[in-house]
Design a protein around this motif. Structure first.
Motif, PDB file in Angstrom:
ATOM      1  N   GLY A 179      28.530  47.754  43.893  1.00  0.00           N
ATOM      2  CA  GLY A 179      29.667  47.448  44.753  1.00  0.00           C
ATOM      3  C   GLY A 179      30.680  46.485  44.134  1.00  0.00           C
ATOM      4  N   TYR A 180      30.565  46.230  42.824  1.00  0.00           N
ATOM      5  CA  TYR A 180      31.490  45.285  42.181  1.00  0.00           C
ATOM      6  C   TYR A 180      32.910  45.825  42.115  1.00  0.00           C
ATOM      7  N   GLY A 181      33.032  47.123  41.850  1.00  0.00           N
ATOM      8  CA  GLY A 181      34.361  47.739  41.833  1.00  0.00           C
ATOM      9  C   GLY A 181      35.033  47.612  43.186  1.00  0.00           C
ATOM     10  N   ALA A 182      34.250  47.827  44.244  1.00  0.00           N
ATOM     11  CA  ALA A 182      34.779  47.706  45.608  1.00  0.00           C
ATOM     12  C   ALA A 182      35.260  46.284  45.872  1.00  0.00           C
ATOM     13  N   ARG A 183      34.506  45.300  45.412  1.00  0.00           N
ATOM     14  CA  ARG A 183      34.897  43.910  45.622  1.00  0.00           C
ATOM     15  C   ARG A 183      36.188  43.573  44.876  1.00  0.00           C
TER      16      ARG A 183
ATOM     17  N   HIS B  66      42.100  35.920  29.882  1.00  0.00           N
ATOM     18  CA  HIS B  66      42.200  36.994  28.887  1.00  0.00           C
ATOM     19  C   HIS B  66      40.914  37.250  28.116  1.00  0.00           C
ATOM     20  N   GLN B  67      40.130  36.215  27.831  1.00  0.00           N
ATOM     21  CA  GLN B  67      38.905  36.463  27.050  1.00  0.00           C
ATOM     22  C   GLN B  67      37.935  37.345  27.822  1.00  0.00           C
ATOM     23  N   ALA B  68      37.734  37.025  29.089  1.00  0.00           N
ATOM     24  CA  ALA B  68      36.831  37.810  29.931  1.00  0.00           C
ATOM     25  C   ALA B  68      37.371  39.225  30.140  1.00  0.00           C
ATOM     26  N   ALA B  69      38.663  39.330  30.446  1.00  0.00           N
ATOM     27  CA  ALA B  69      39.273  40.640  30.696  1.00  0.00           C
ATOM     28  C   ALA B  69      39.254  41.504  29.432  1.00  0.00           C
ATOM     29  N   GLN B  70      39.544  40.900  28.280  1.00  0.00           N
ATOM     30  CA  GLN B  70      39.536  41.660  27.028  1.00  0.00           C
ATOM     31  C   GLN B  70      38.133  42.177  26.723  1.00  0.00           C
ATOM     32  N   PHE B  71      37.131  41.353  26.993  1.00  0.00           N
ATOM     33  CA  PHE B  71      35.749  41.769  26.749  1.00  0.00           C
ATOM     34  C   PHE B  71      35.412  43.008  27.578  1.00  0.00           C
TER      35      PHE B  71
ATOM     36  N   PHE C  78      32.594  37.542  37.792  1.00  0.00           N
ATOM     37  CA  PHE C  78      31.620  36.876  36.923  1.00  0.00           C
ATOM     38  C   PHE C  78      30.260  36.828  37.606  1.00  0.00           C
ATOM     39  N   ASP C  79      29.185  37.007  36.831  1.00  0.00           N
ATOM     40  CA  ASP C  79      27.848  36.840  37.407  1.00  0.00           C
ATOM     41  C   ASP C  79      27.527  35.349  37.524  1.00  0.00           C
ATOM     42  N   VAL C  80      26.347  35.030  38.050  1.00  0.00           N
ATOM     43  CA  VAL C  80      25.997  33.630  38.316  1.00  0.00           C
ATOM     44  C   VAL C  80      25.968  32.778  37.047  1.00  0.00           C
ATOM     45  N   SER C  81      25.747  33.420  35.895  1.00  0.00           N
ATOM     46  CA  SER C  81      25.730  32.682  34.624  1.00  0.00           C
ATOM     47  C   SER C  81      27.107  32.555  34.001  1.00  0.00           C
ATOM     48  N   GLY C  82      28.123  33.139  34.671  1.00  0.00           N
ATOM     49  CA  GLY C  82      29.480  33.051  34.141  1.00  0.00           C
ATOM     50  C   GLY C  82      29.850  34.158  33.170  1.00  0.00           C
TER      51      GLY C  82
ATOM     52  N   THR D 253      37.263  35.683  40.245  1.00  0.00           N
ATOM     53  CA  THR D 253      38.281  34.686  39.939  1.00  0.00           C
ATOM     54  C   THR D 253      39.609  35.406  39.766  1.00  0.00           C
ATOM     55  N   LEU D 254      40.635  34.958  40.482  1.00  0.00           N
ATOM     56  CA  LEU D 254      41.985  35.495  40.327  1.00  0.00           C
ATOM     57  C   LEU D 254      42.786  34.523  39.487  1.00  0.00           C
ATOM     58  N   GLY D 255      43.556  35.045  38.545  1.00  0.00           N
ATOM     59  CA  GLY D 255      44.355  34.140  37.734  1.00  0.00           C
ATOM     60  C   GLY D 255      45.238  34.862  36.744  1.00  0.00           C
TER      61      GLY D 255
END
Length: 159
Positions: free
Chosen positions: A89-93, A18-23, A54-58, A10-12
């Motif tokens: 490969g998540y970093g690459a994505r 911020h909650q996800a990024a801070q975590f 985010f994984d499939v569970s968010g 997700t781009l934004g």
């Protein structure tokens, strides 16, 4: 592979992510690498474009941000993937998502400060080291750059 869905990016803006990024950044930079919290958060978060995987569970697994320090120049920073989610490969994505966003908005170059341990990762995507290694928050880094103008240059050479 069945019905299992791949993680999504997700781009934004900071307000939304911020909650996800801070975590992620707290887990990786503050807890794992020992960076002081006051060195982790800065004013650039407010203006940056953030990418969170985010994984499939968010649940957030990784993140990075895209800045524009000067005209036609993009800067990727704060790239991190949770320890238990590495090697998929998540970093690459995340890197590809932000590089293509920089290309889409017309930037000519992408820059980043890579931890020396991640230098090979970025080099595999075409980033080159510029200048001498330096220390940032107690961790050795190198400045790396990727030109987004290669396509046009190679067309000219063939003429």
């Amino acid at each position: 592979m069945g019905m299992k869905t791949a993680p999504t990016i997700t781009l934004g803006r900071w307000q939304t992510l911020h909650q996800a990024a801070q975590f992620i950044r707290t887990e990786v930079f503050v807890k794992e690498q020992g960076i002081a919290p006051e060195d982790e958060w800065d004013a650039d978060d407010a203006t940056a474009l953030h990418a969170v995987l985010f994984d499939v569970s968010g649940h957030p697994l990784g993140n990075a941000r895209l800045l524009q320090p000067s005209i036609n120049v993009a800067k990727i920073g704060r790239m991190a993937v949770l320890k238990e989610a590495r090697g998929h490969g998540y970093g690459a994505r995340l890197l590809e998502a932000l590089v293509s966003e920089a290309r889409r908005r017309g930037d000519k170059e992408v820059r980043l400060s890579a931890q020396r341990s991640a230098e090979g990762f970025y080099a595999a995507y075409g980033f080159s080291i510029v200048g001498e290694p330096f220390d940032e928050v107690g961790i050795p880094h190198v400045e790396m750059r990727l030109s987004l103008e290669i396509g046009r240059a190679s067309c000219r050479e063939r003429v």
